[in-house]
Design a protein around this motif. Structure first.
Motif, PDB file in Angstrom:
ATOM      1  N   ASP A  73      -3.108  -5.198  -9.306  1.00 32.62           N
ATOM      2  CA  ASP A  73      -3.515  -4.612  -8.036  1.00 32.62           C
ATOM      3  C   ASP A  73      -5.018  -4.402  -7.962  1.00 32.62           C
ATOM      4  O   ASP A  73      -5.688  -4.183  -8.976  1.00 32.62           O
ATOM      5  N   ASN A  74      -5.540  -4.424  -6.743  1.00 35.35           N
ATOM      6  CA  ASN A  74      -6.879  -3.946  -6.433  1.00 35.35           C
ATOM      7  C   ASN A  74      -6.699  -2.585  -5.776  1.00 35.35           C
ATOM      8  O   ASN A  74      -6.051  -2.482  -4.735  1.00 35.35           O
ATOM      9  N   ILE A  75      -7.245  -1.530  -6.375  1.00 39.18           N
ATOM     10  CA  ILE A  75      -6.961  -0.184  -5.894  1.00 39.18           C
ATOM     11  C   ILE A  75      -7.449   0.025  -4.462  1.00 39.18           C
ATOM     12  O   ILE A  75      -6.838   0.773  -3.692  1.00 39.18           O
ATOM     13  N   VAL A  76      -8.518  -0.657  -4.069  1.00 45.62           N
ATOM     14  CA  VAL A  76      -9.007  -0.524  -2.693  1.00 45.62           C
ATOM     15  C   VAL A  76      -7.992  -1.127  -1.721  1.00 45.62           C
ATOM     16  O   VAL A  76      -7.722  -0.559  -0.654  1.00 45.62           O
ATOM     17  N   ASP A  77      -7.407  -2.257  -2.076  1.00 43.54           N
ATOM     18  CA  ASP A  77      -6.364  -2.862  -1.240  1.00 43.54           C
ATOM     19  C   ASP A  77      -5.156  -1.937  -1.131  1.00 43.54           C
ATOM     20  O   ASP A  77      -4.557  -1.795  -0.056  1.00 43.54           O
ATOM     21  N   VAL A  78      -4.785  -1.323  -2.250  1.00 42.53           N
ATOM     22  CA  VAL A  78      -3.636  -0.414  -2.256  1.00 42.53           C
ATOM     23  C   VAL A  78      -3.880   0.755  -1.305  1.00 42.53           C
ATOM     24  O   VAL A  78      -3.013   1.116  -0.492  1.00 42.53           O
ATOM     25  N   VAL A  79      -5.068   1.342  -1.398  1.00 41.73           N
ATOM     26  CA  VAL A  79      -5.397   2.477  -0.523  1.00 41.73           C
ATOM     27  C   VAL A  79      -5.365   2.055   0.937  1.00 41.73           C
ATOM     28  O   VAL A  79      -4.825   2.767   1.797  1.00 41.73           O
ATOM     29  N   GLU A  80      -5.935   0.902   1.233  1.00 38.96           N
ATOM     30  CA  GLU A  80      -5.952   0.442   2.623  1.00 38.96           C
ATOM     31  C   GLU A  80      -4.538   0.237   3.154  1.00 38.96           C
ATOM     32  O   GLU A  80      -4.208   0.633   4.274  1.00 38.96           O
ATOM     33  N   THR A  81      -3.681  -0.348   2.341  1.00 44.49           N
ATOM     34  CA  THR A  81      -2.305  -0.628   2.771  1.00 44.49           C
ATOM     35  C   THR A  81      -1.513   0.645   3.022  1.00 44.49           C
ATOM     36  O   THR A  81      -0.853   0.791   4.064  1.00 44.49           O
ATOM     37  N   TYR A  82      -1.580   1.575   2.076  1.00 37.41           N
ATOM     38  CA  TYR A  82      -0.697   2.735   2.146  1.00 37.41           C
ATOM     39  C   TYR A  82      -1.298   3.939   2.882  1.00 37.41           C
ATOM     40  O   TYR A  82      -0.564   4.704   3.521  1.00 37.41           O
ATOM     41  N   ALA A  83      -2.598   4.128   2.790  1.00 41.50           N
ATOM     42  CA  ALA A  83      -3.194   5.355   3.316  1.00 41.50           C
ATOM     43  C   ALA A  83      -3.862   5.205   4.670  1.00 41.50           C
ATOM     44  O   ALA A  83      -3.842   6.140   5.483  1.00 41.50           O
ATOM     45  N   LYS A  84      -4.473   4.057   4.920  1.00 43.57           N
ATOM     46  CA  LYS A  84      -5.262   3.914   6.146  1.00 43.57           C
ATOM     47  C   LYS A  84      -4.489   4.249   7.416  1.00 43.57           C
ATOM     48  O   LYS A  84      -5.037   4.882   8.334  1.00 43.57           O
ATOM     49  N   PRO A  85      -3.200   3.884   7.533  1.00 42.76           N
ATOM     50  CA  PRO A  85      -2.480   4.210   8.775  1.00 42.76           C
ATOM     51  C   PRO A  85      -2.360   5.701   9.060  1.00 42.76           C
ATOM     52  O   PRO A  85      -2.126   6.096  10.210  1.00 42.76           O
TER      53      PRO A  85
END
Length: 236
Positions: A35-47
């Motif tokens: 995983d790329n942690i920035v991608d993970v944050v964007e996917t799960y948290a940004k909404p």
């Protein structure tokens, strides 16, 4: 989009100096080196993000995404590591450097000379009734090493996890991607610390107080990300 709820046994609001703060944990998949942690944050948290939010990410999830989780079976402790574990304070809140495998990784991360000096200072401290000198001397890289425990989320219940690399940069990259301030935090049931902050507006002293009861949990909650949000004033 489902509503964010506190983990079992945790409060959704923490009051600090008369100000109420929401702590909203976010569940993800099990984060690995793929995983790329920035991608993970964007996917799960940004909404879920709103203006003024602070996003916080566990240091362990960042480290796992950086390939800093090492299987116990791949660590071969040297005799010195086995010897030094005899002098480590055994905390009820975690293994720390109390097993040969974590001590071996501390020797690799910090260097043998520094660890030996820290151990000597710790021995002196114990003679005069002072604790904590070991980690003050050994530093962040030693203090941030996590050993496996029975309640650790699999597969990391058989891994040693080192502290994350460049946590300030990770936090800054998250802010750039999702648009809100971010912090990489080391929070457990004993204490808390901000390891990385995206910008000077992130209060490194306030955030551990808001998160002092560890709203992300220590075991199988699978919530390595959370949002801090100022709570709306209660209606009178």
């Amino acid at each position: 989009m489902s509503e964010l709820m506190p983990n079992e046994g945790k409060m959704d609001v923490m009051e600090v100096d008369g100000v109420a703060w929401l702590r909203l944990p976010i569940k993800t998949h099990v984060i690995t080196e793929k995983d790329n942690i920035v991608d993970v944050v964007e996917t799960y948290a940004k909404p879920y993000l709103k203006e003024g939010d602070i996003l916080f990410v566990s240091e362990k999830s960042v480290a796992c995404s950086q390939k800093r989780a090492i299987p116990m079976s791949e660590i071969k402790p040297r005799p010195l590591a086995k010897f030094l574990t005899k002098f480590v304070y055994k905390s009820p809140y975690g293994i720390g450097l109390g097993i040969p495998e974590t001590m071996e990784m501390a020797l690799r991360e910090c260097g043998t000379v520094r660890i030996l000096f820290a151990a000597a200072c710790s021995a002196v401290g114990k003679l005069i009734g002072k604790r904590g000198w070991f980690y003050k001397i050994a530093g962040y890289r030693a203090e941030s090493i996590d050993g496996p425990t029975p309640y650790t989320l699999p597969p990391y219940n058989t891994y040693v996890v080192l502290g994350p690399e460049n946590p300030d940069k990770v936090a800054a990259d998250i802010k750039q991607r999702v648009g809100c301030s971010a912090a990489v935090v080391d929070i457990n049931d004993l204490q808390g610390k901000v390891l990385g902050a995206s910008d000077p507006s992130v209060d490194r002293n306030l955030i551990p107080r808001i998160l002092k009861d560890n709203p992300l949990g220590q075991s199988g909650q699978q919530t390595p990300i959370g949002i801090i949000r100022r709570a709306a004033p209660a209606e009178k």
